[in-house]
Design a protein around this motif. Sequence first.
Motif, PDB file in Angstrom:
ATOM      1  N   LEU A  96      13.101  31.282   3.304  1.00  0.00           N
ATOM      2  CA  LEU A  96      12.784  31.840   4.620  1.00  0.00           C
ATOM      3  C   LEU A  96      11.931  33.083   4.404  1.00  0.00           C
ATOM      4  CD1 LEU A  96      13.253  31.969   7.757  1.00  0.00           C
ATOM      5  CD2 LEU A  96      15.138  33.535   7.243  1.00  0.00           C
ATOM      6  N   HIS A  98      10.713  36.155   6.169  1.00  0.00           N
ATOM      7  CA  HIS A  98      11.037  36.953   7.353  1.00  0.00           C
ATOM      8  C   HIS A  98       9.974  38.026   7.514  1.00  0.00           C
ATOM      9  CE1 HIS A  98      13.618  39.080  10.286  1.00  0.00           C
ATOM     10  NE2 HIS A  98      13.186  40.187   9.685  1.00  0.00           N
ATOM     11  N   VAL A 124      15.713  34.466   0.958  1.00  0.00           N
ATOM     12  CA  VAL A 124      14.993  35.210   1.995  1.00  0.00           C
ATOM     13  C   VAL A 124      13.994  36.166   1.353  1.00  0.00           C
ATOM     14  CG1 VAL A 124      15.229  36.886   3.860  1.00  0.00           C
ATOM     15  CG2 VAL A 124      16.898  35.030   3.636  1.00  0.00           C
ATOM     16  N   PRO A 224      17.937  36.302   9.370  1.00  0.00           N
ATOM     17  CA  PRO A 224      17.762  36.005   7.939  1.00  0.00           C
ATOM     18  C   PRO A 224      19.010  36.305   7.119  1.00  0.00           C
ATOM     19  CG  PRO A 224      16.565  37.981   8.529  1.00  0.00           C
ATOM     20  CD  PRO A 224      16.995  37.352   9.812  1.00  0.00           C
TER      21      PRO A 224
END
Length: 467
Positions: A96, A98, A124, A224
């Motif tokens: 992910l 972010h 993340v 997140p």
Amino acid sequence: EENSCAIRFDWSKTHLDAAHVAAFEELARLTDFVGRRKALFAGDIVNPTEGRAAEHTAQRGVGKDESVRQAAEYHHRMAAIVEAIHRGAMGEVKHLIHIGIGGSALGPALAVSALARDGAMVHVHVISNIDGCALEQAFAACDPTKTMLAIASKTFTTIETMTNAESAIAWLRENGVEDAYGRVVALTAAPEKAIAWGVDETRILPFSESVGGRYSLWSSIGFPVAMALGWPDFAELLEGAAAMDRHFRDTDGVANLPLRAAFADQYYTRLRGCQTRAVFAYDERLALLPDYLQQLEMESNGKRVKVDGSPVGGPTAPITWGGVGTDAQHAVFQLLHQGTHLVPVDFIASIAPGHDLAPAHHHILLSNCFAQGAALMAGKASEDPARAYPGDRPSTTILLDEVSPATFGALIAFHEHRTFANAVLMGINPFDQFGVELGKEIAKQIESGGACFDPSTEALLKLAGIS
């Protein structure tokens, strides 16, 4: 020593004595600390310059009933999306990215770094810098076919965030992701702006206008963190913060931990003229904590006028700085022990280690942490002036039982309320931040062209090929 949420606070190495405490308790009465605190939790307008409440505690379930209910609905929506992604509803998701800035990035980055080291469910990568090197580093670490984007912007107009978001969309497309916008989750208080930008309304996680950026970790901005940890751990994070909320709301006088910390802060800034406060986390997991506290404290309380617009009659927020132990001992502690500046220090450590290596690692780490506080206080005389330590230098130790979601949540909430308590004692509004606007306005003038600036700025623009 006080105890709350598996955290112990030791103020015994400060100069805060009974007489000072009594005087600061009287100041709290004169500044209506109880009334200001009540207004905060009631969801009243405590940010008068912007006509807003500050309802970050409602995100944790402590506040005005209607705001708590709405926050719970938003959390239910976020939990459903997080759990669906973890179940594979969007295919395999390993990464992910972010994208945010300020509070939309610092809080998630700190929480992920502190809590997701033991096998994150999703890796993340928090990107805030408009410098393309930051995005390129994230791209290099991610498989675009297994990557999602989280775009975090309260207004969904922040130029740095939206520029980075456009580049991330282009990267996905260039690497074979046909429905790039289908890989985006938007975290915003302006859902209509996110829809107009291209995000499907089913992947928009709203939060309230009354949640400020640097207080927003607990809202949808925490997406997140929930992605990395799983929803149950994020719920524990919220409950740990709520425990500190209840303590702060229900405890009066010096027994109130954040208020007591604010008494010490005010003593050193107002009575001893200290211009800085140092924070050293003796825990690699909390290495980003000084960065987070810099924004929380200096953006909140770095003001020159009171709530009523009159000038502040003295110093406000000190400059927050710090590092991680034991690295900092070999860099900046020389100044703390023998320099001419008086710098109050916060030491933060965990009784339980965050690793499975030999116990010697953690024993040496904690021994160094406690030794530094003892040495700053005691000092050491010597006939050789270069080897003499004056001592009588203050420190506070904050000792966690462990770095868990609950204790981490309590630790961050403690600092939020400490910041608010300091603001009340100084009579200022900690919830606006107009000081960040002027530079942004001038940057926009430069981008749009046509504006004239001072000769120095004009020369710099010419050298950089911007004008």
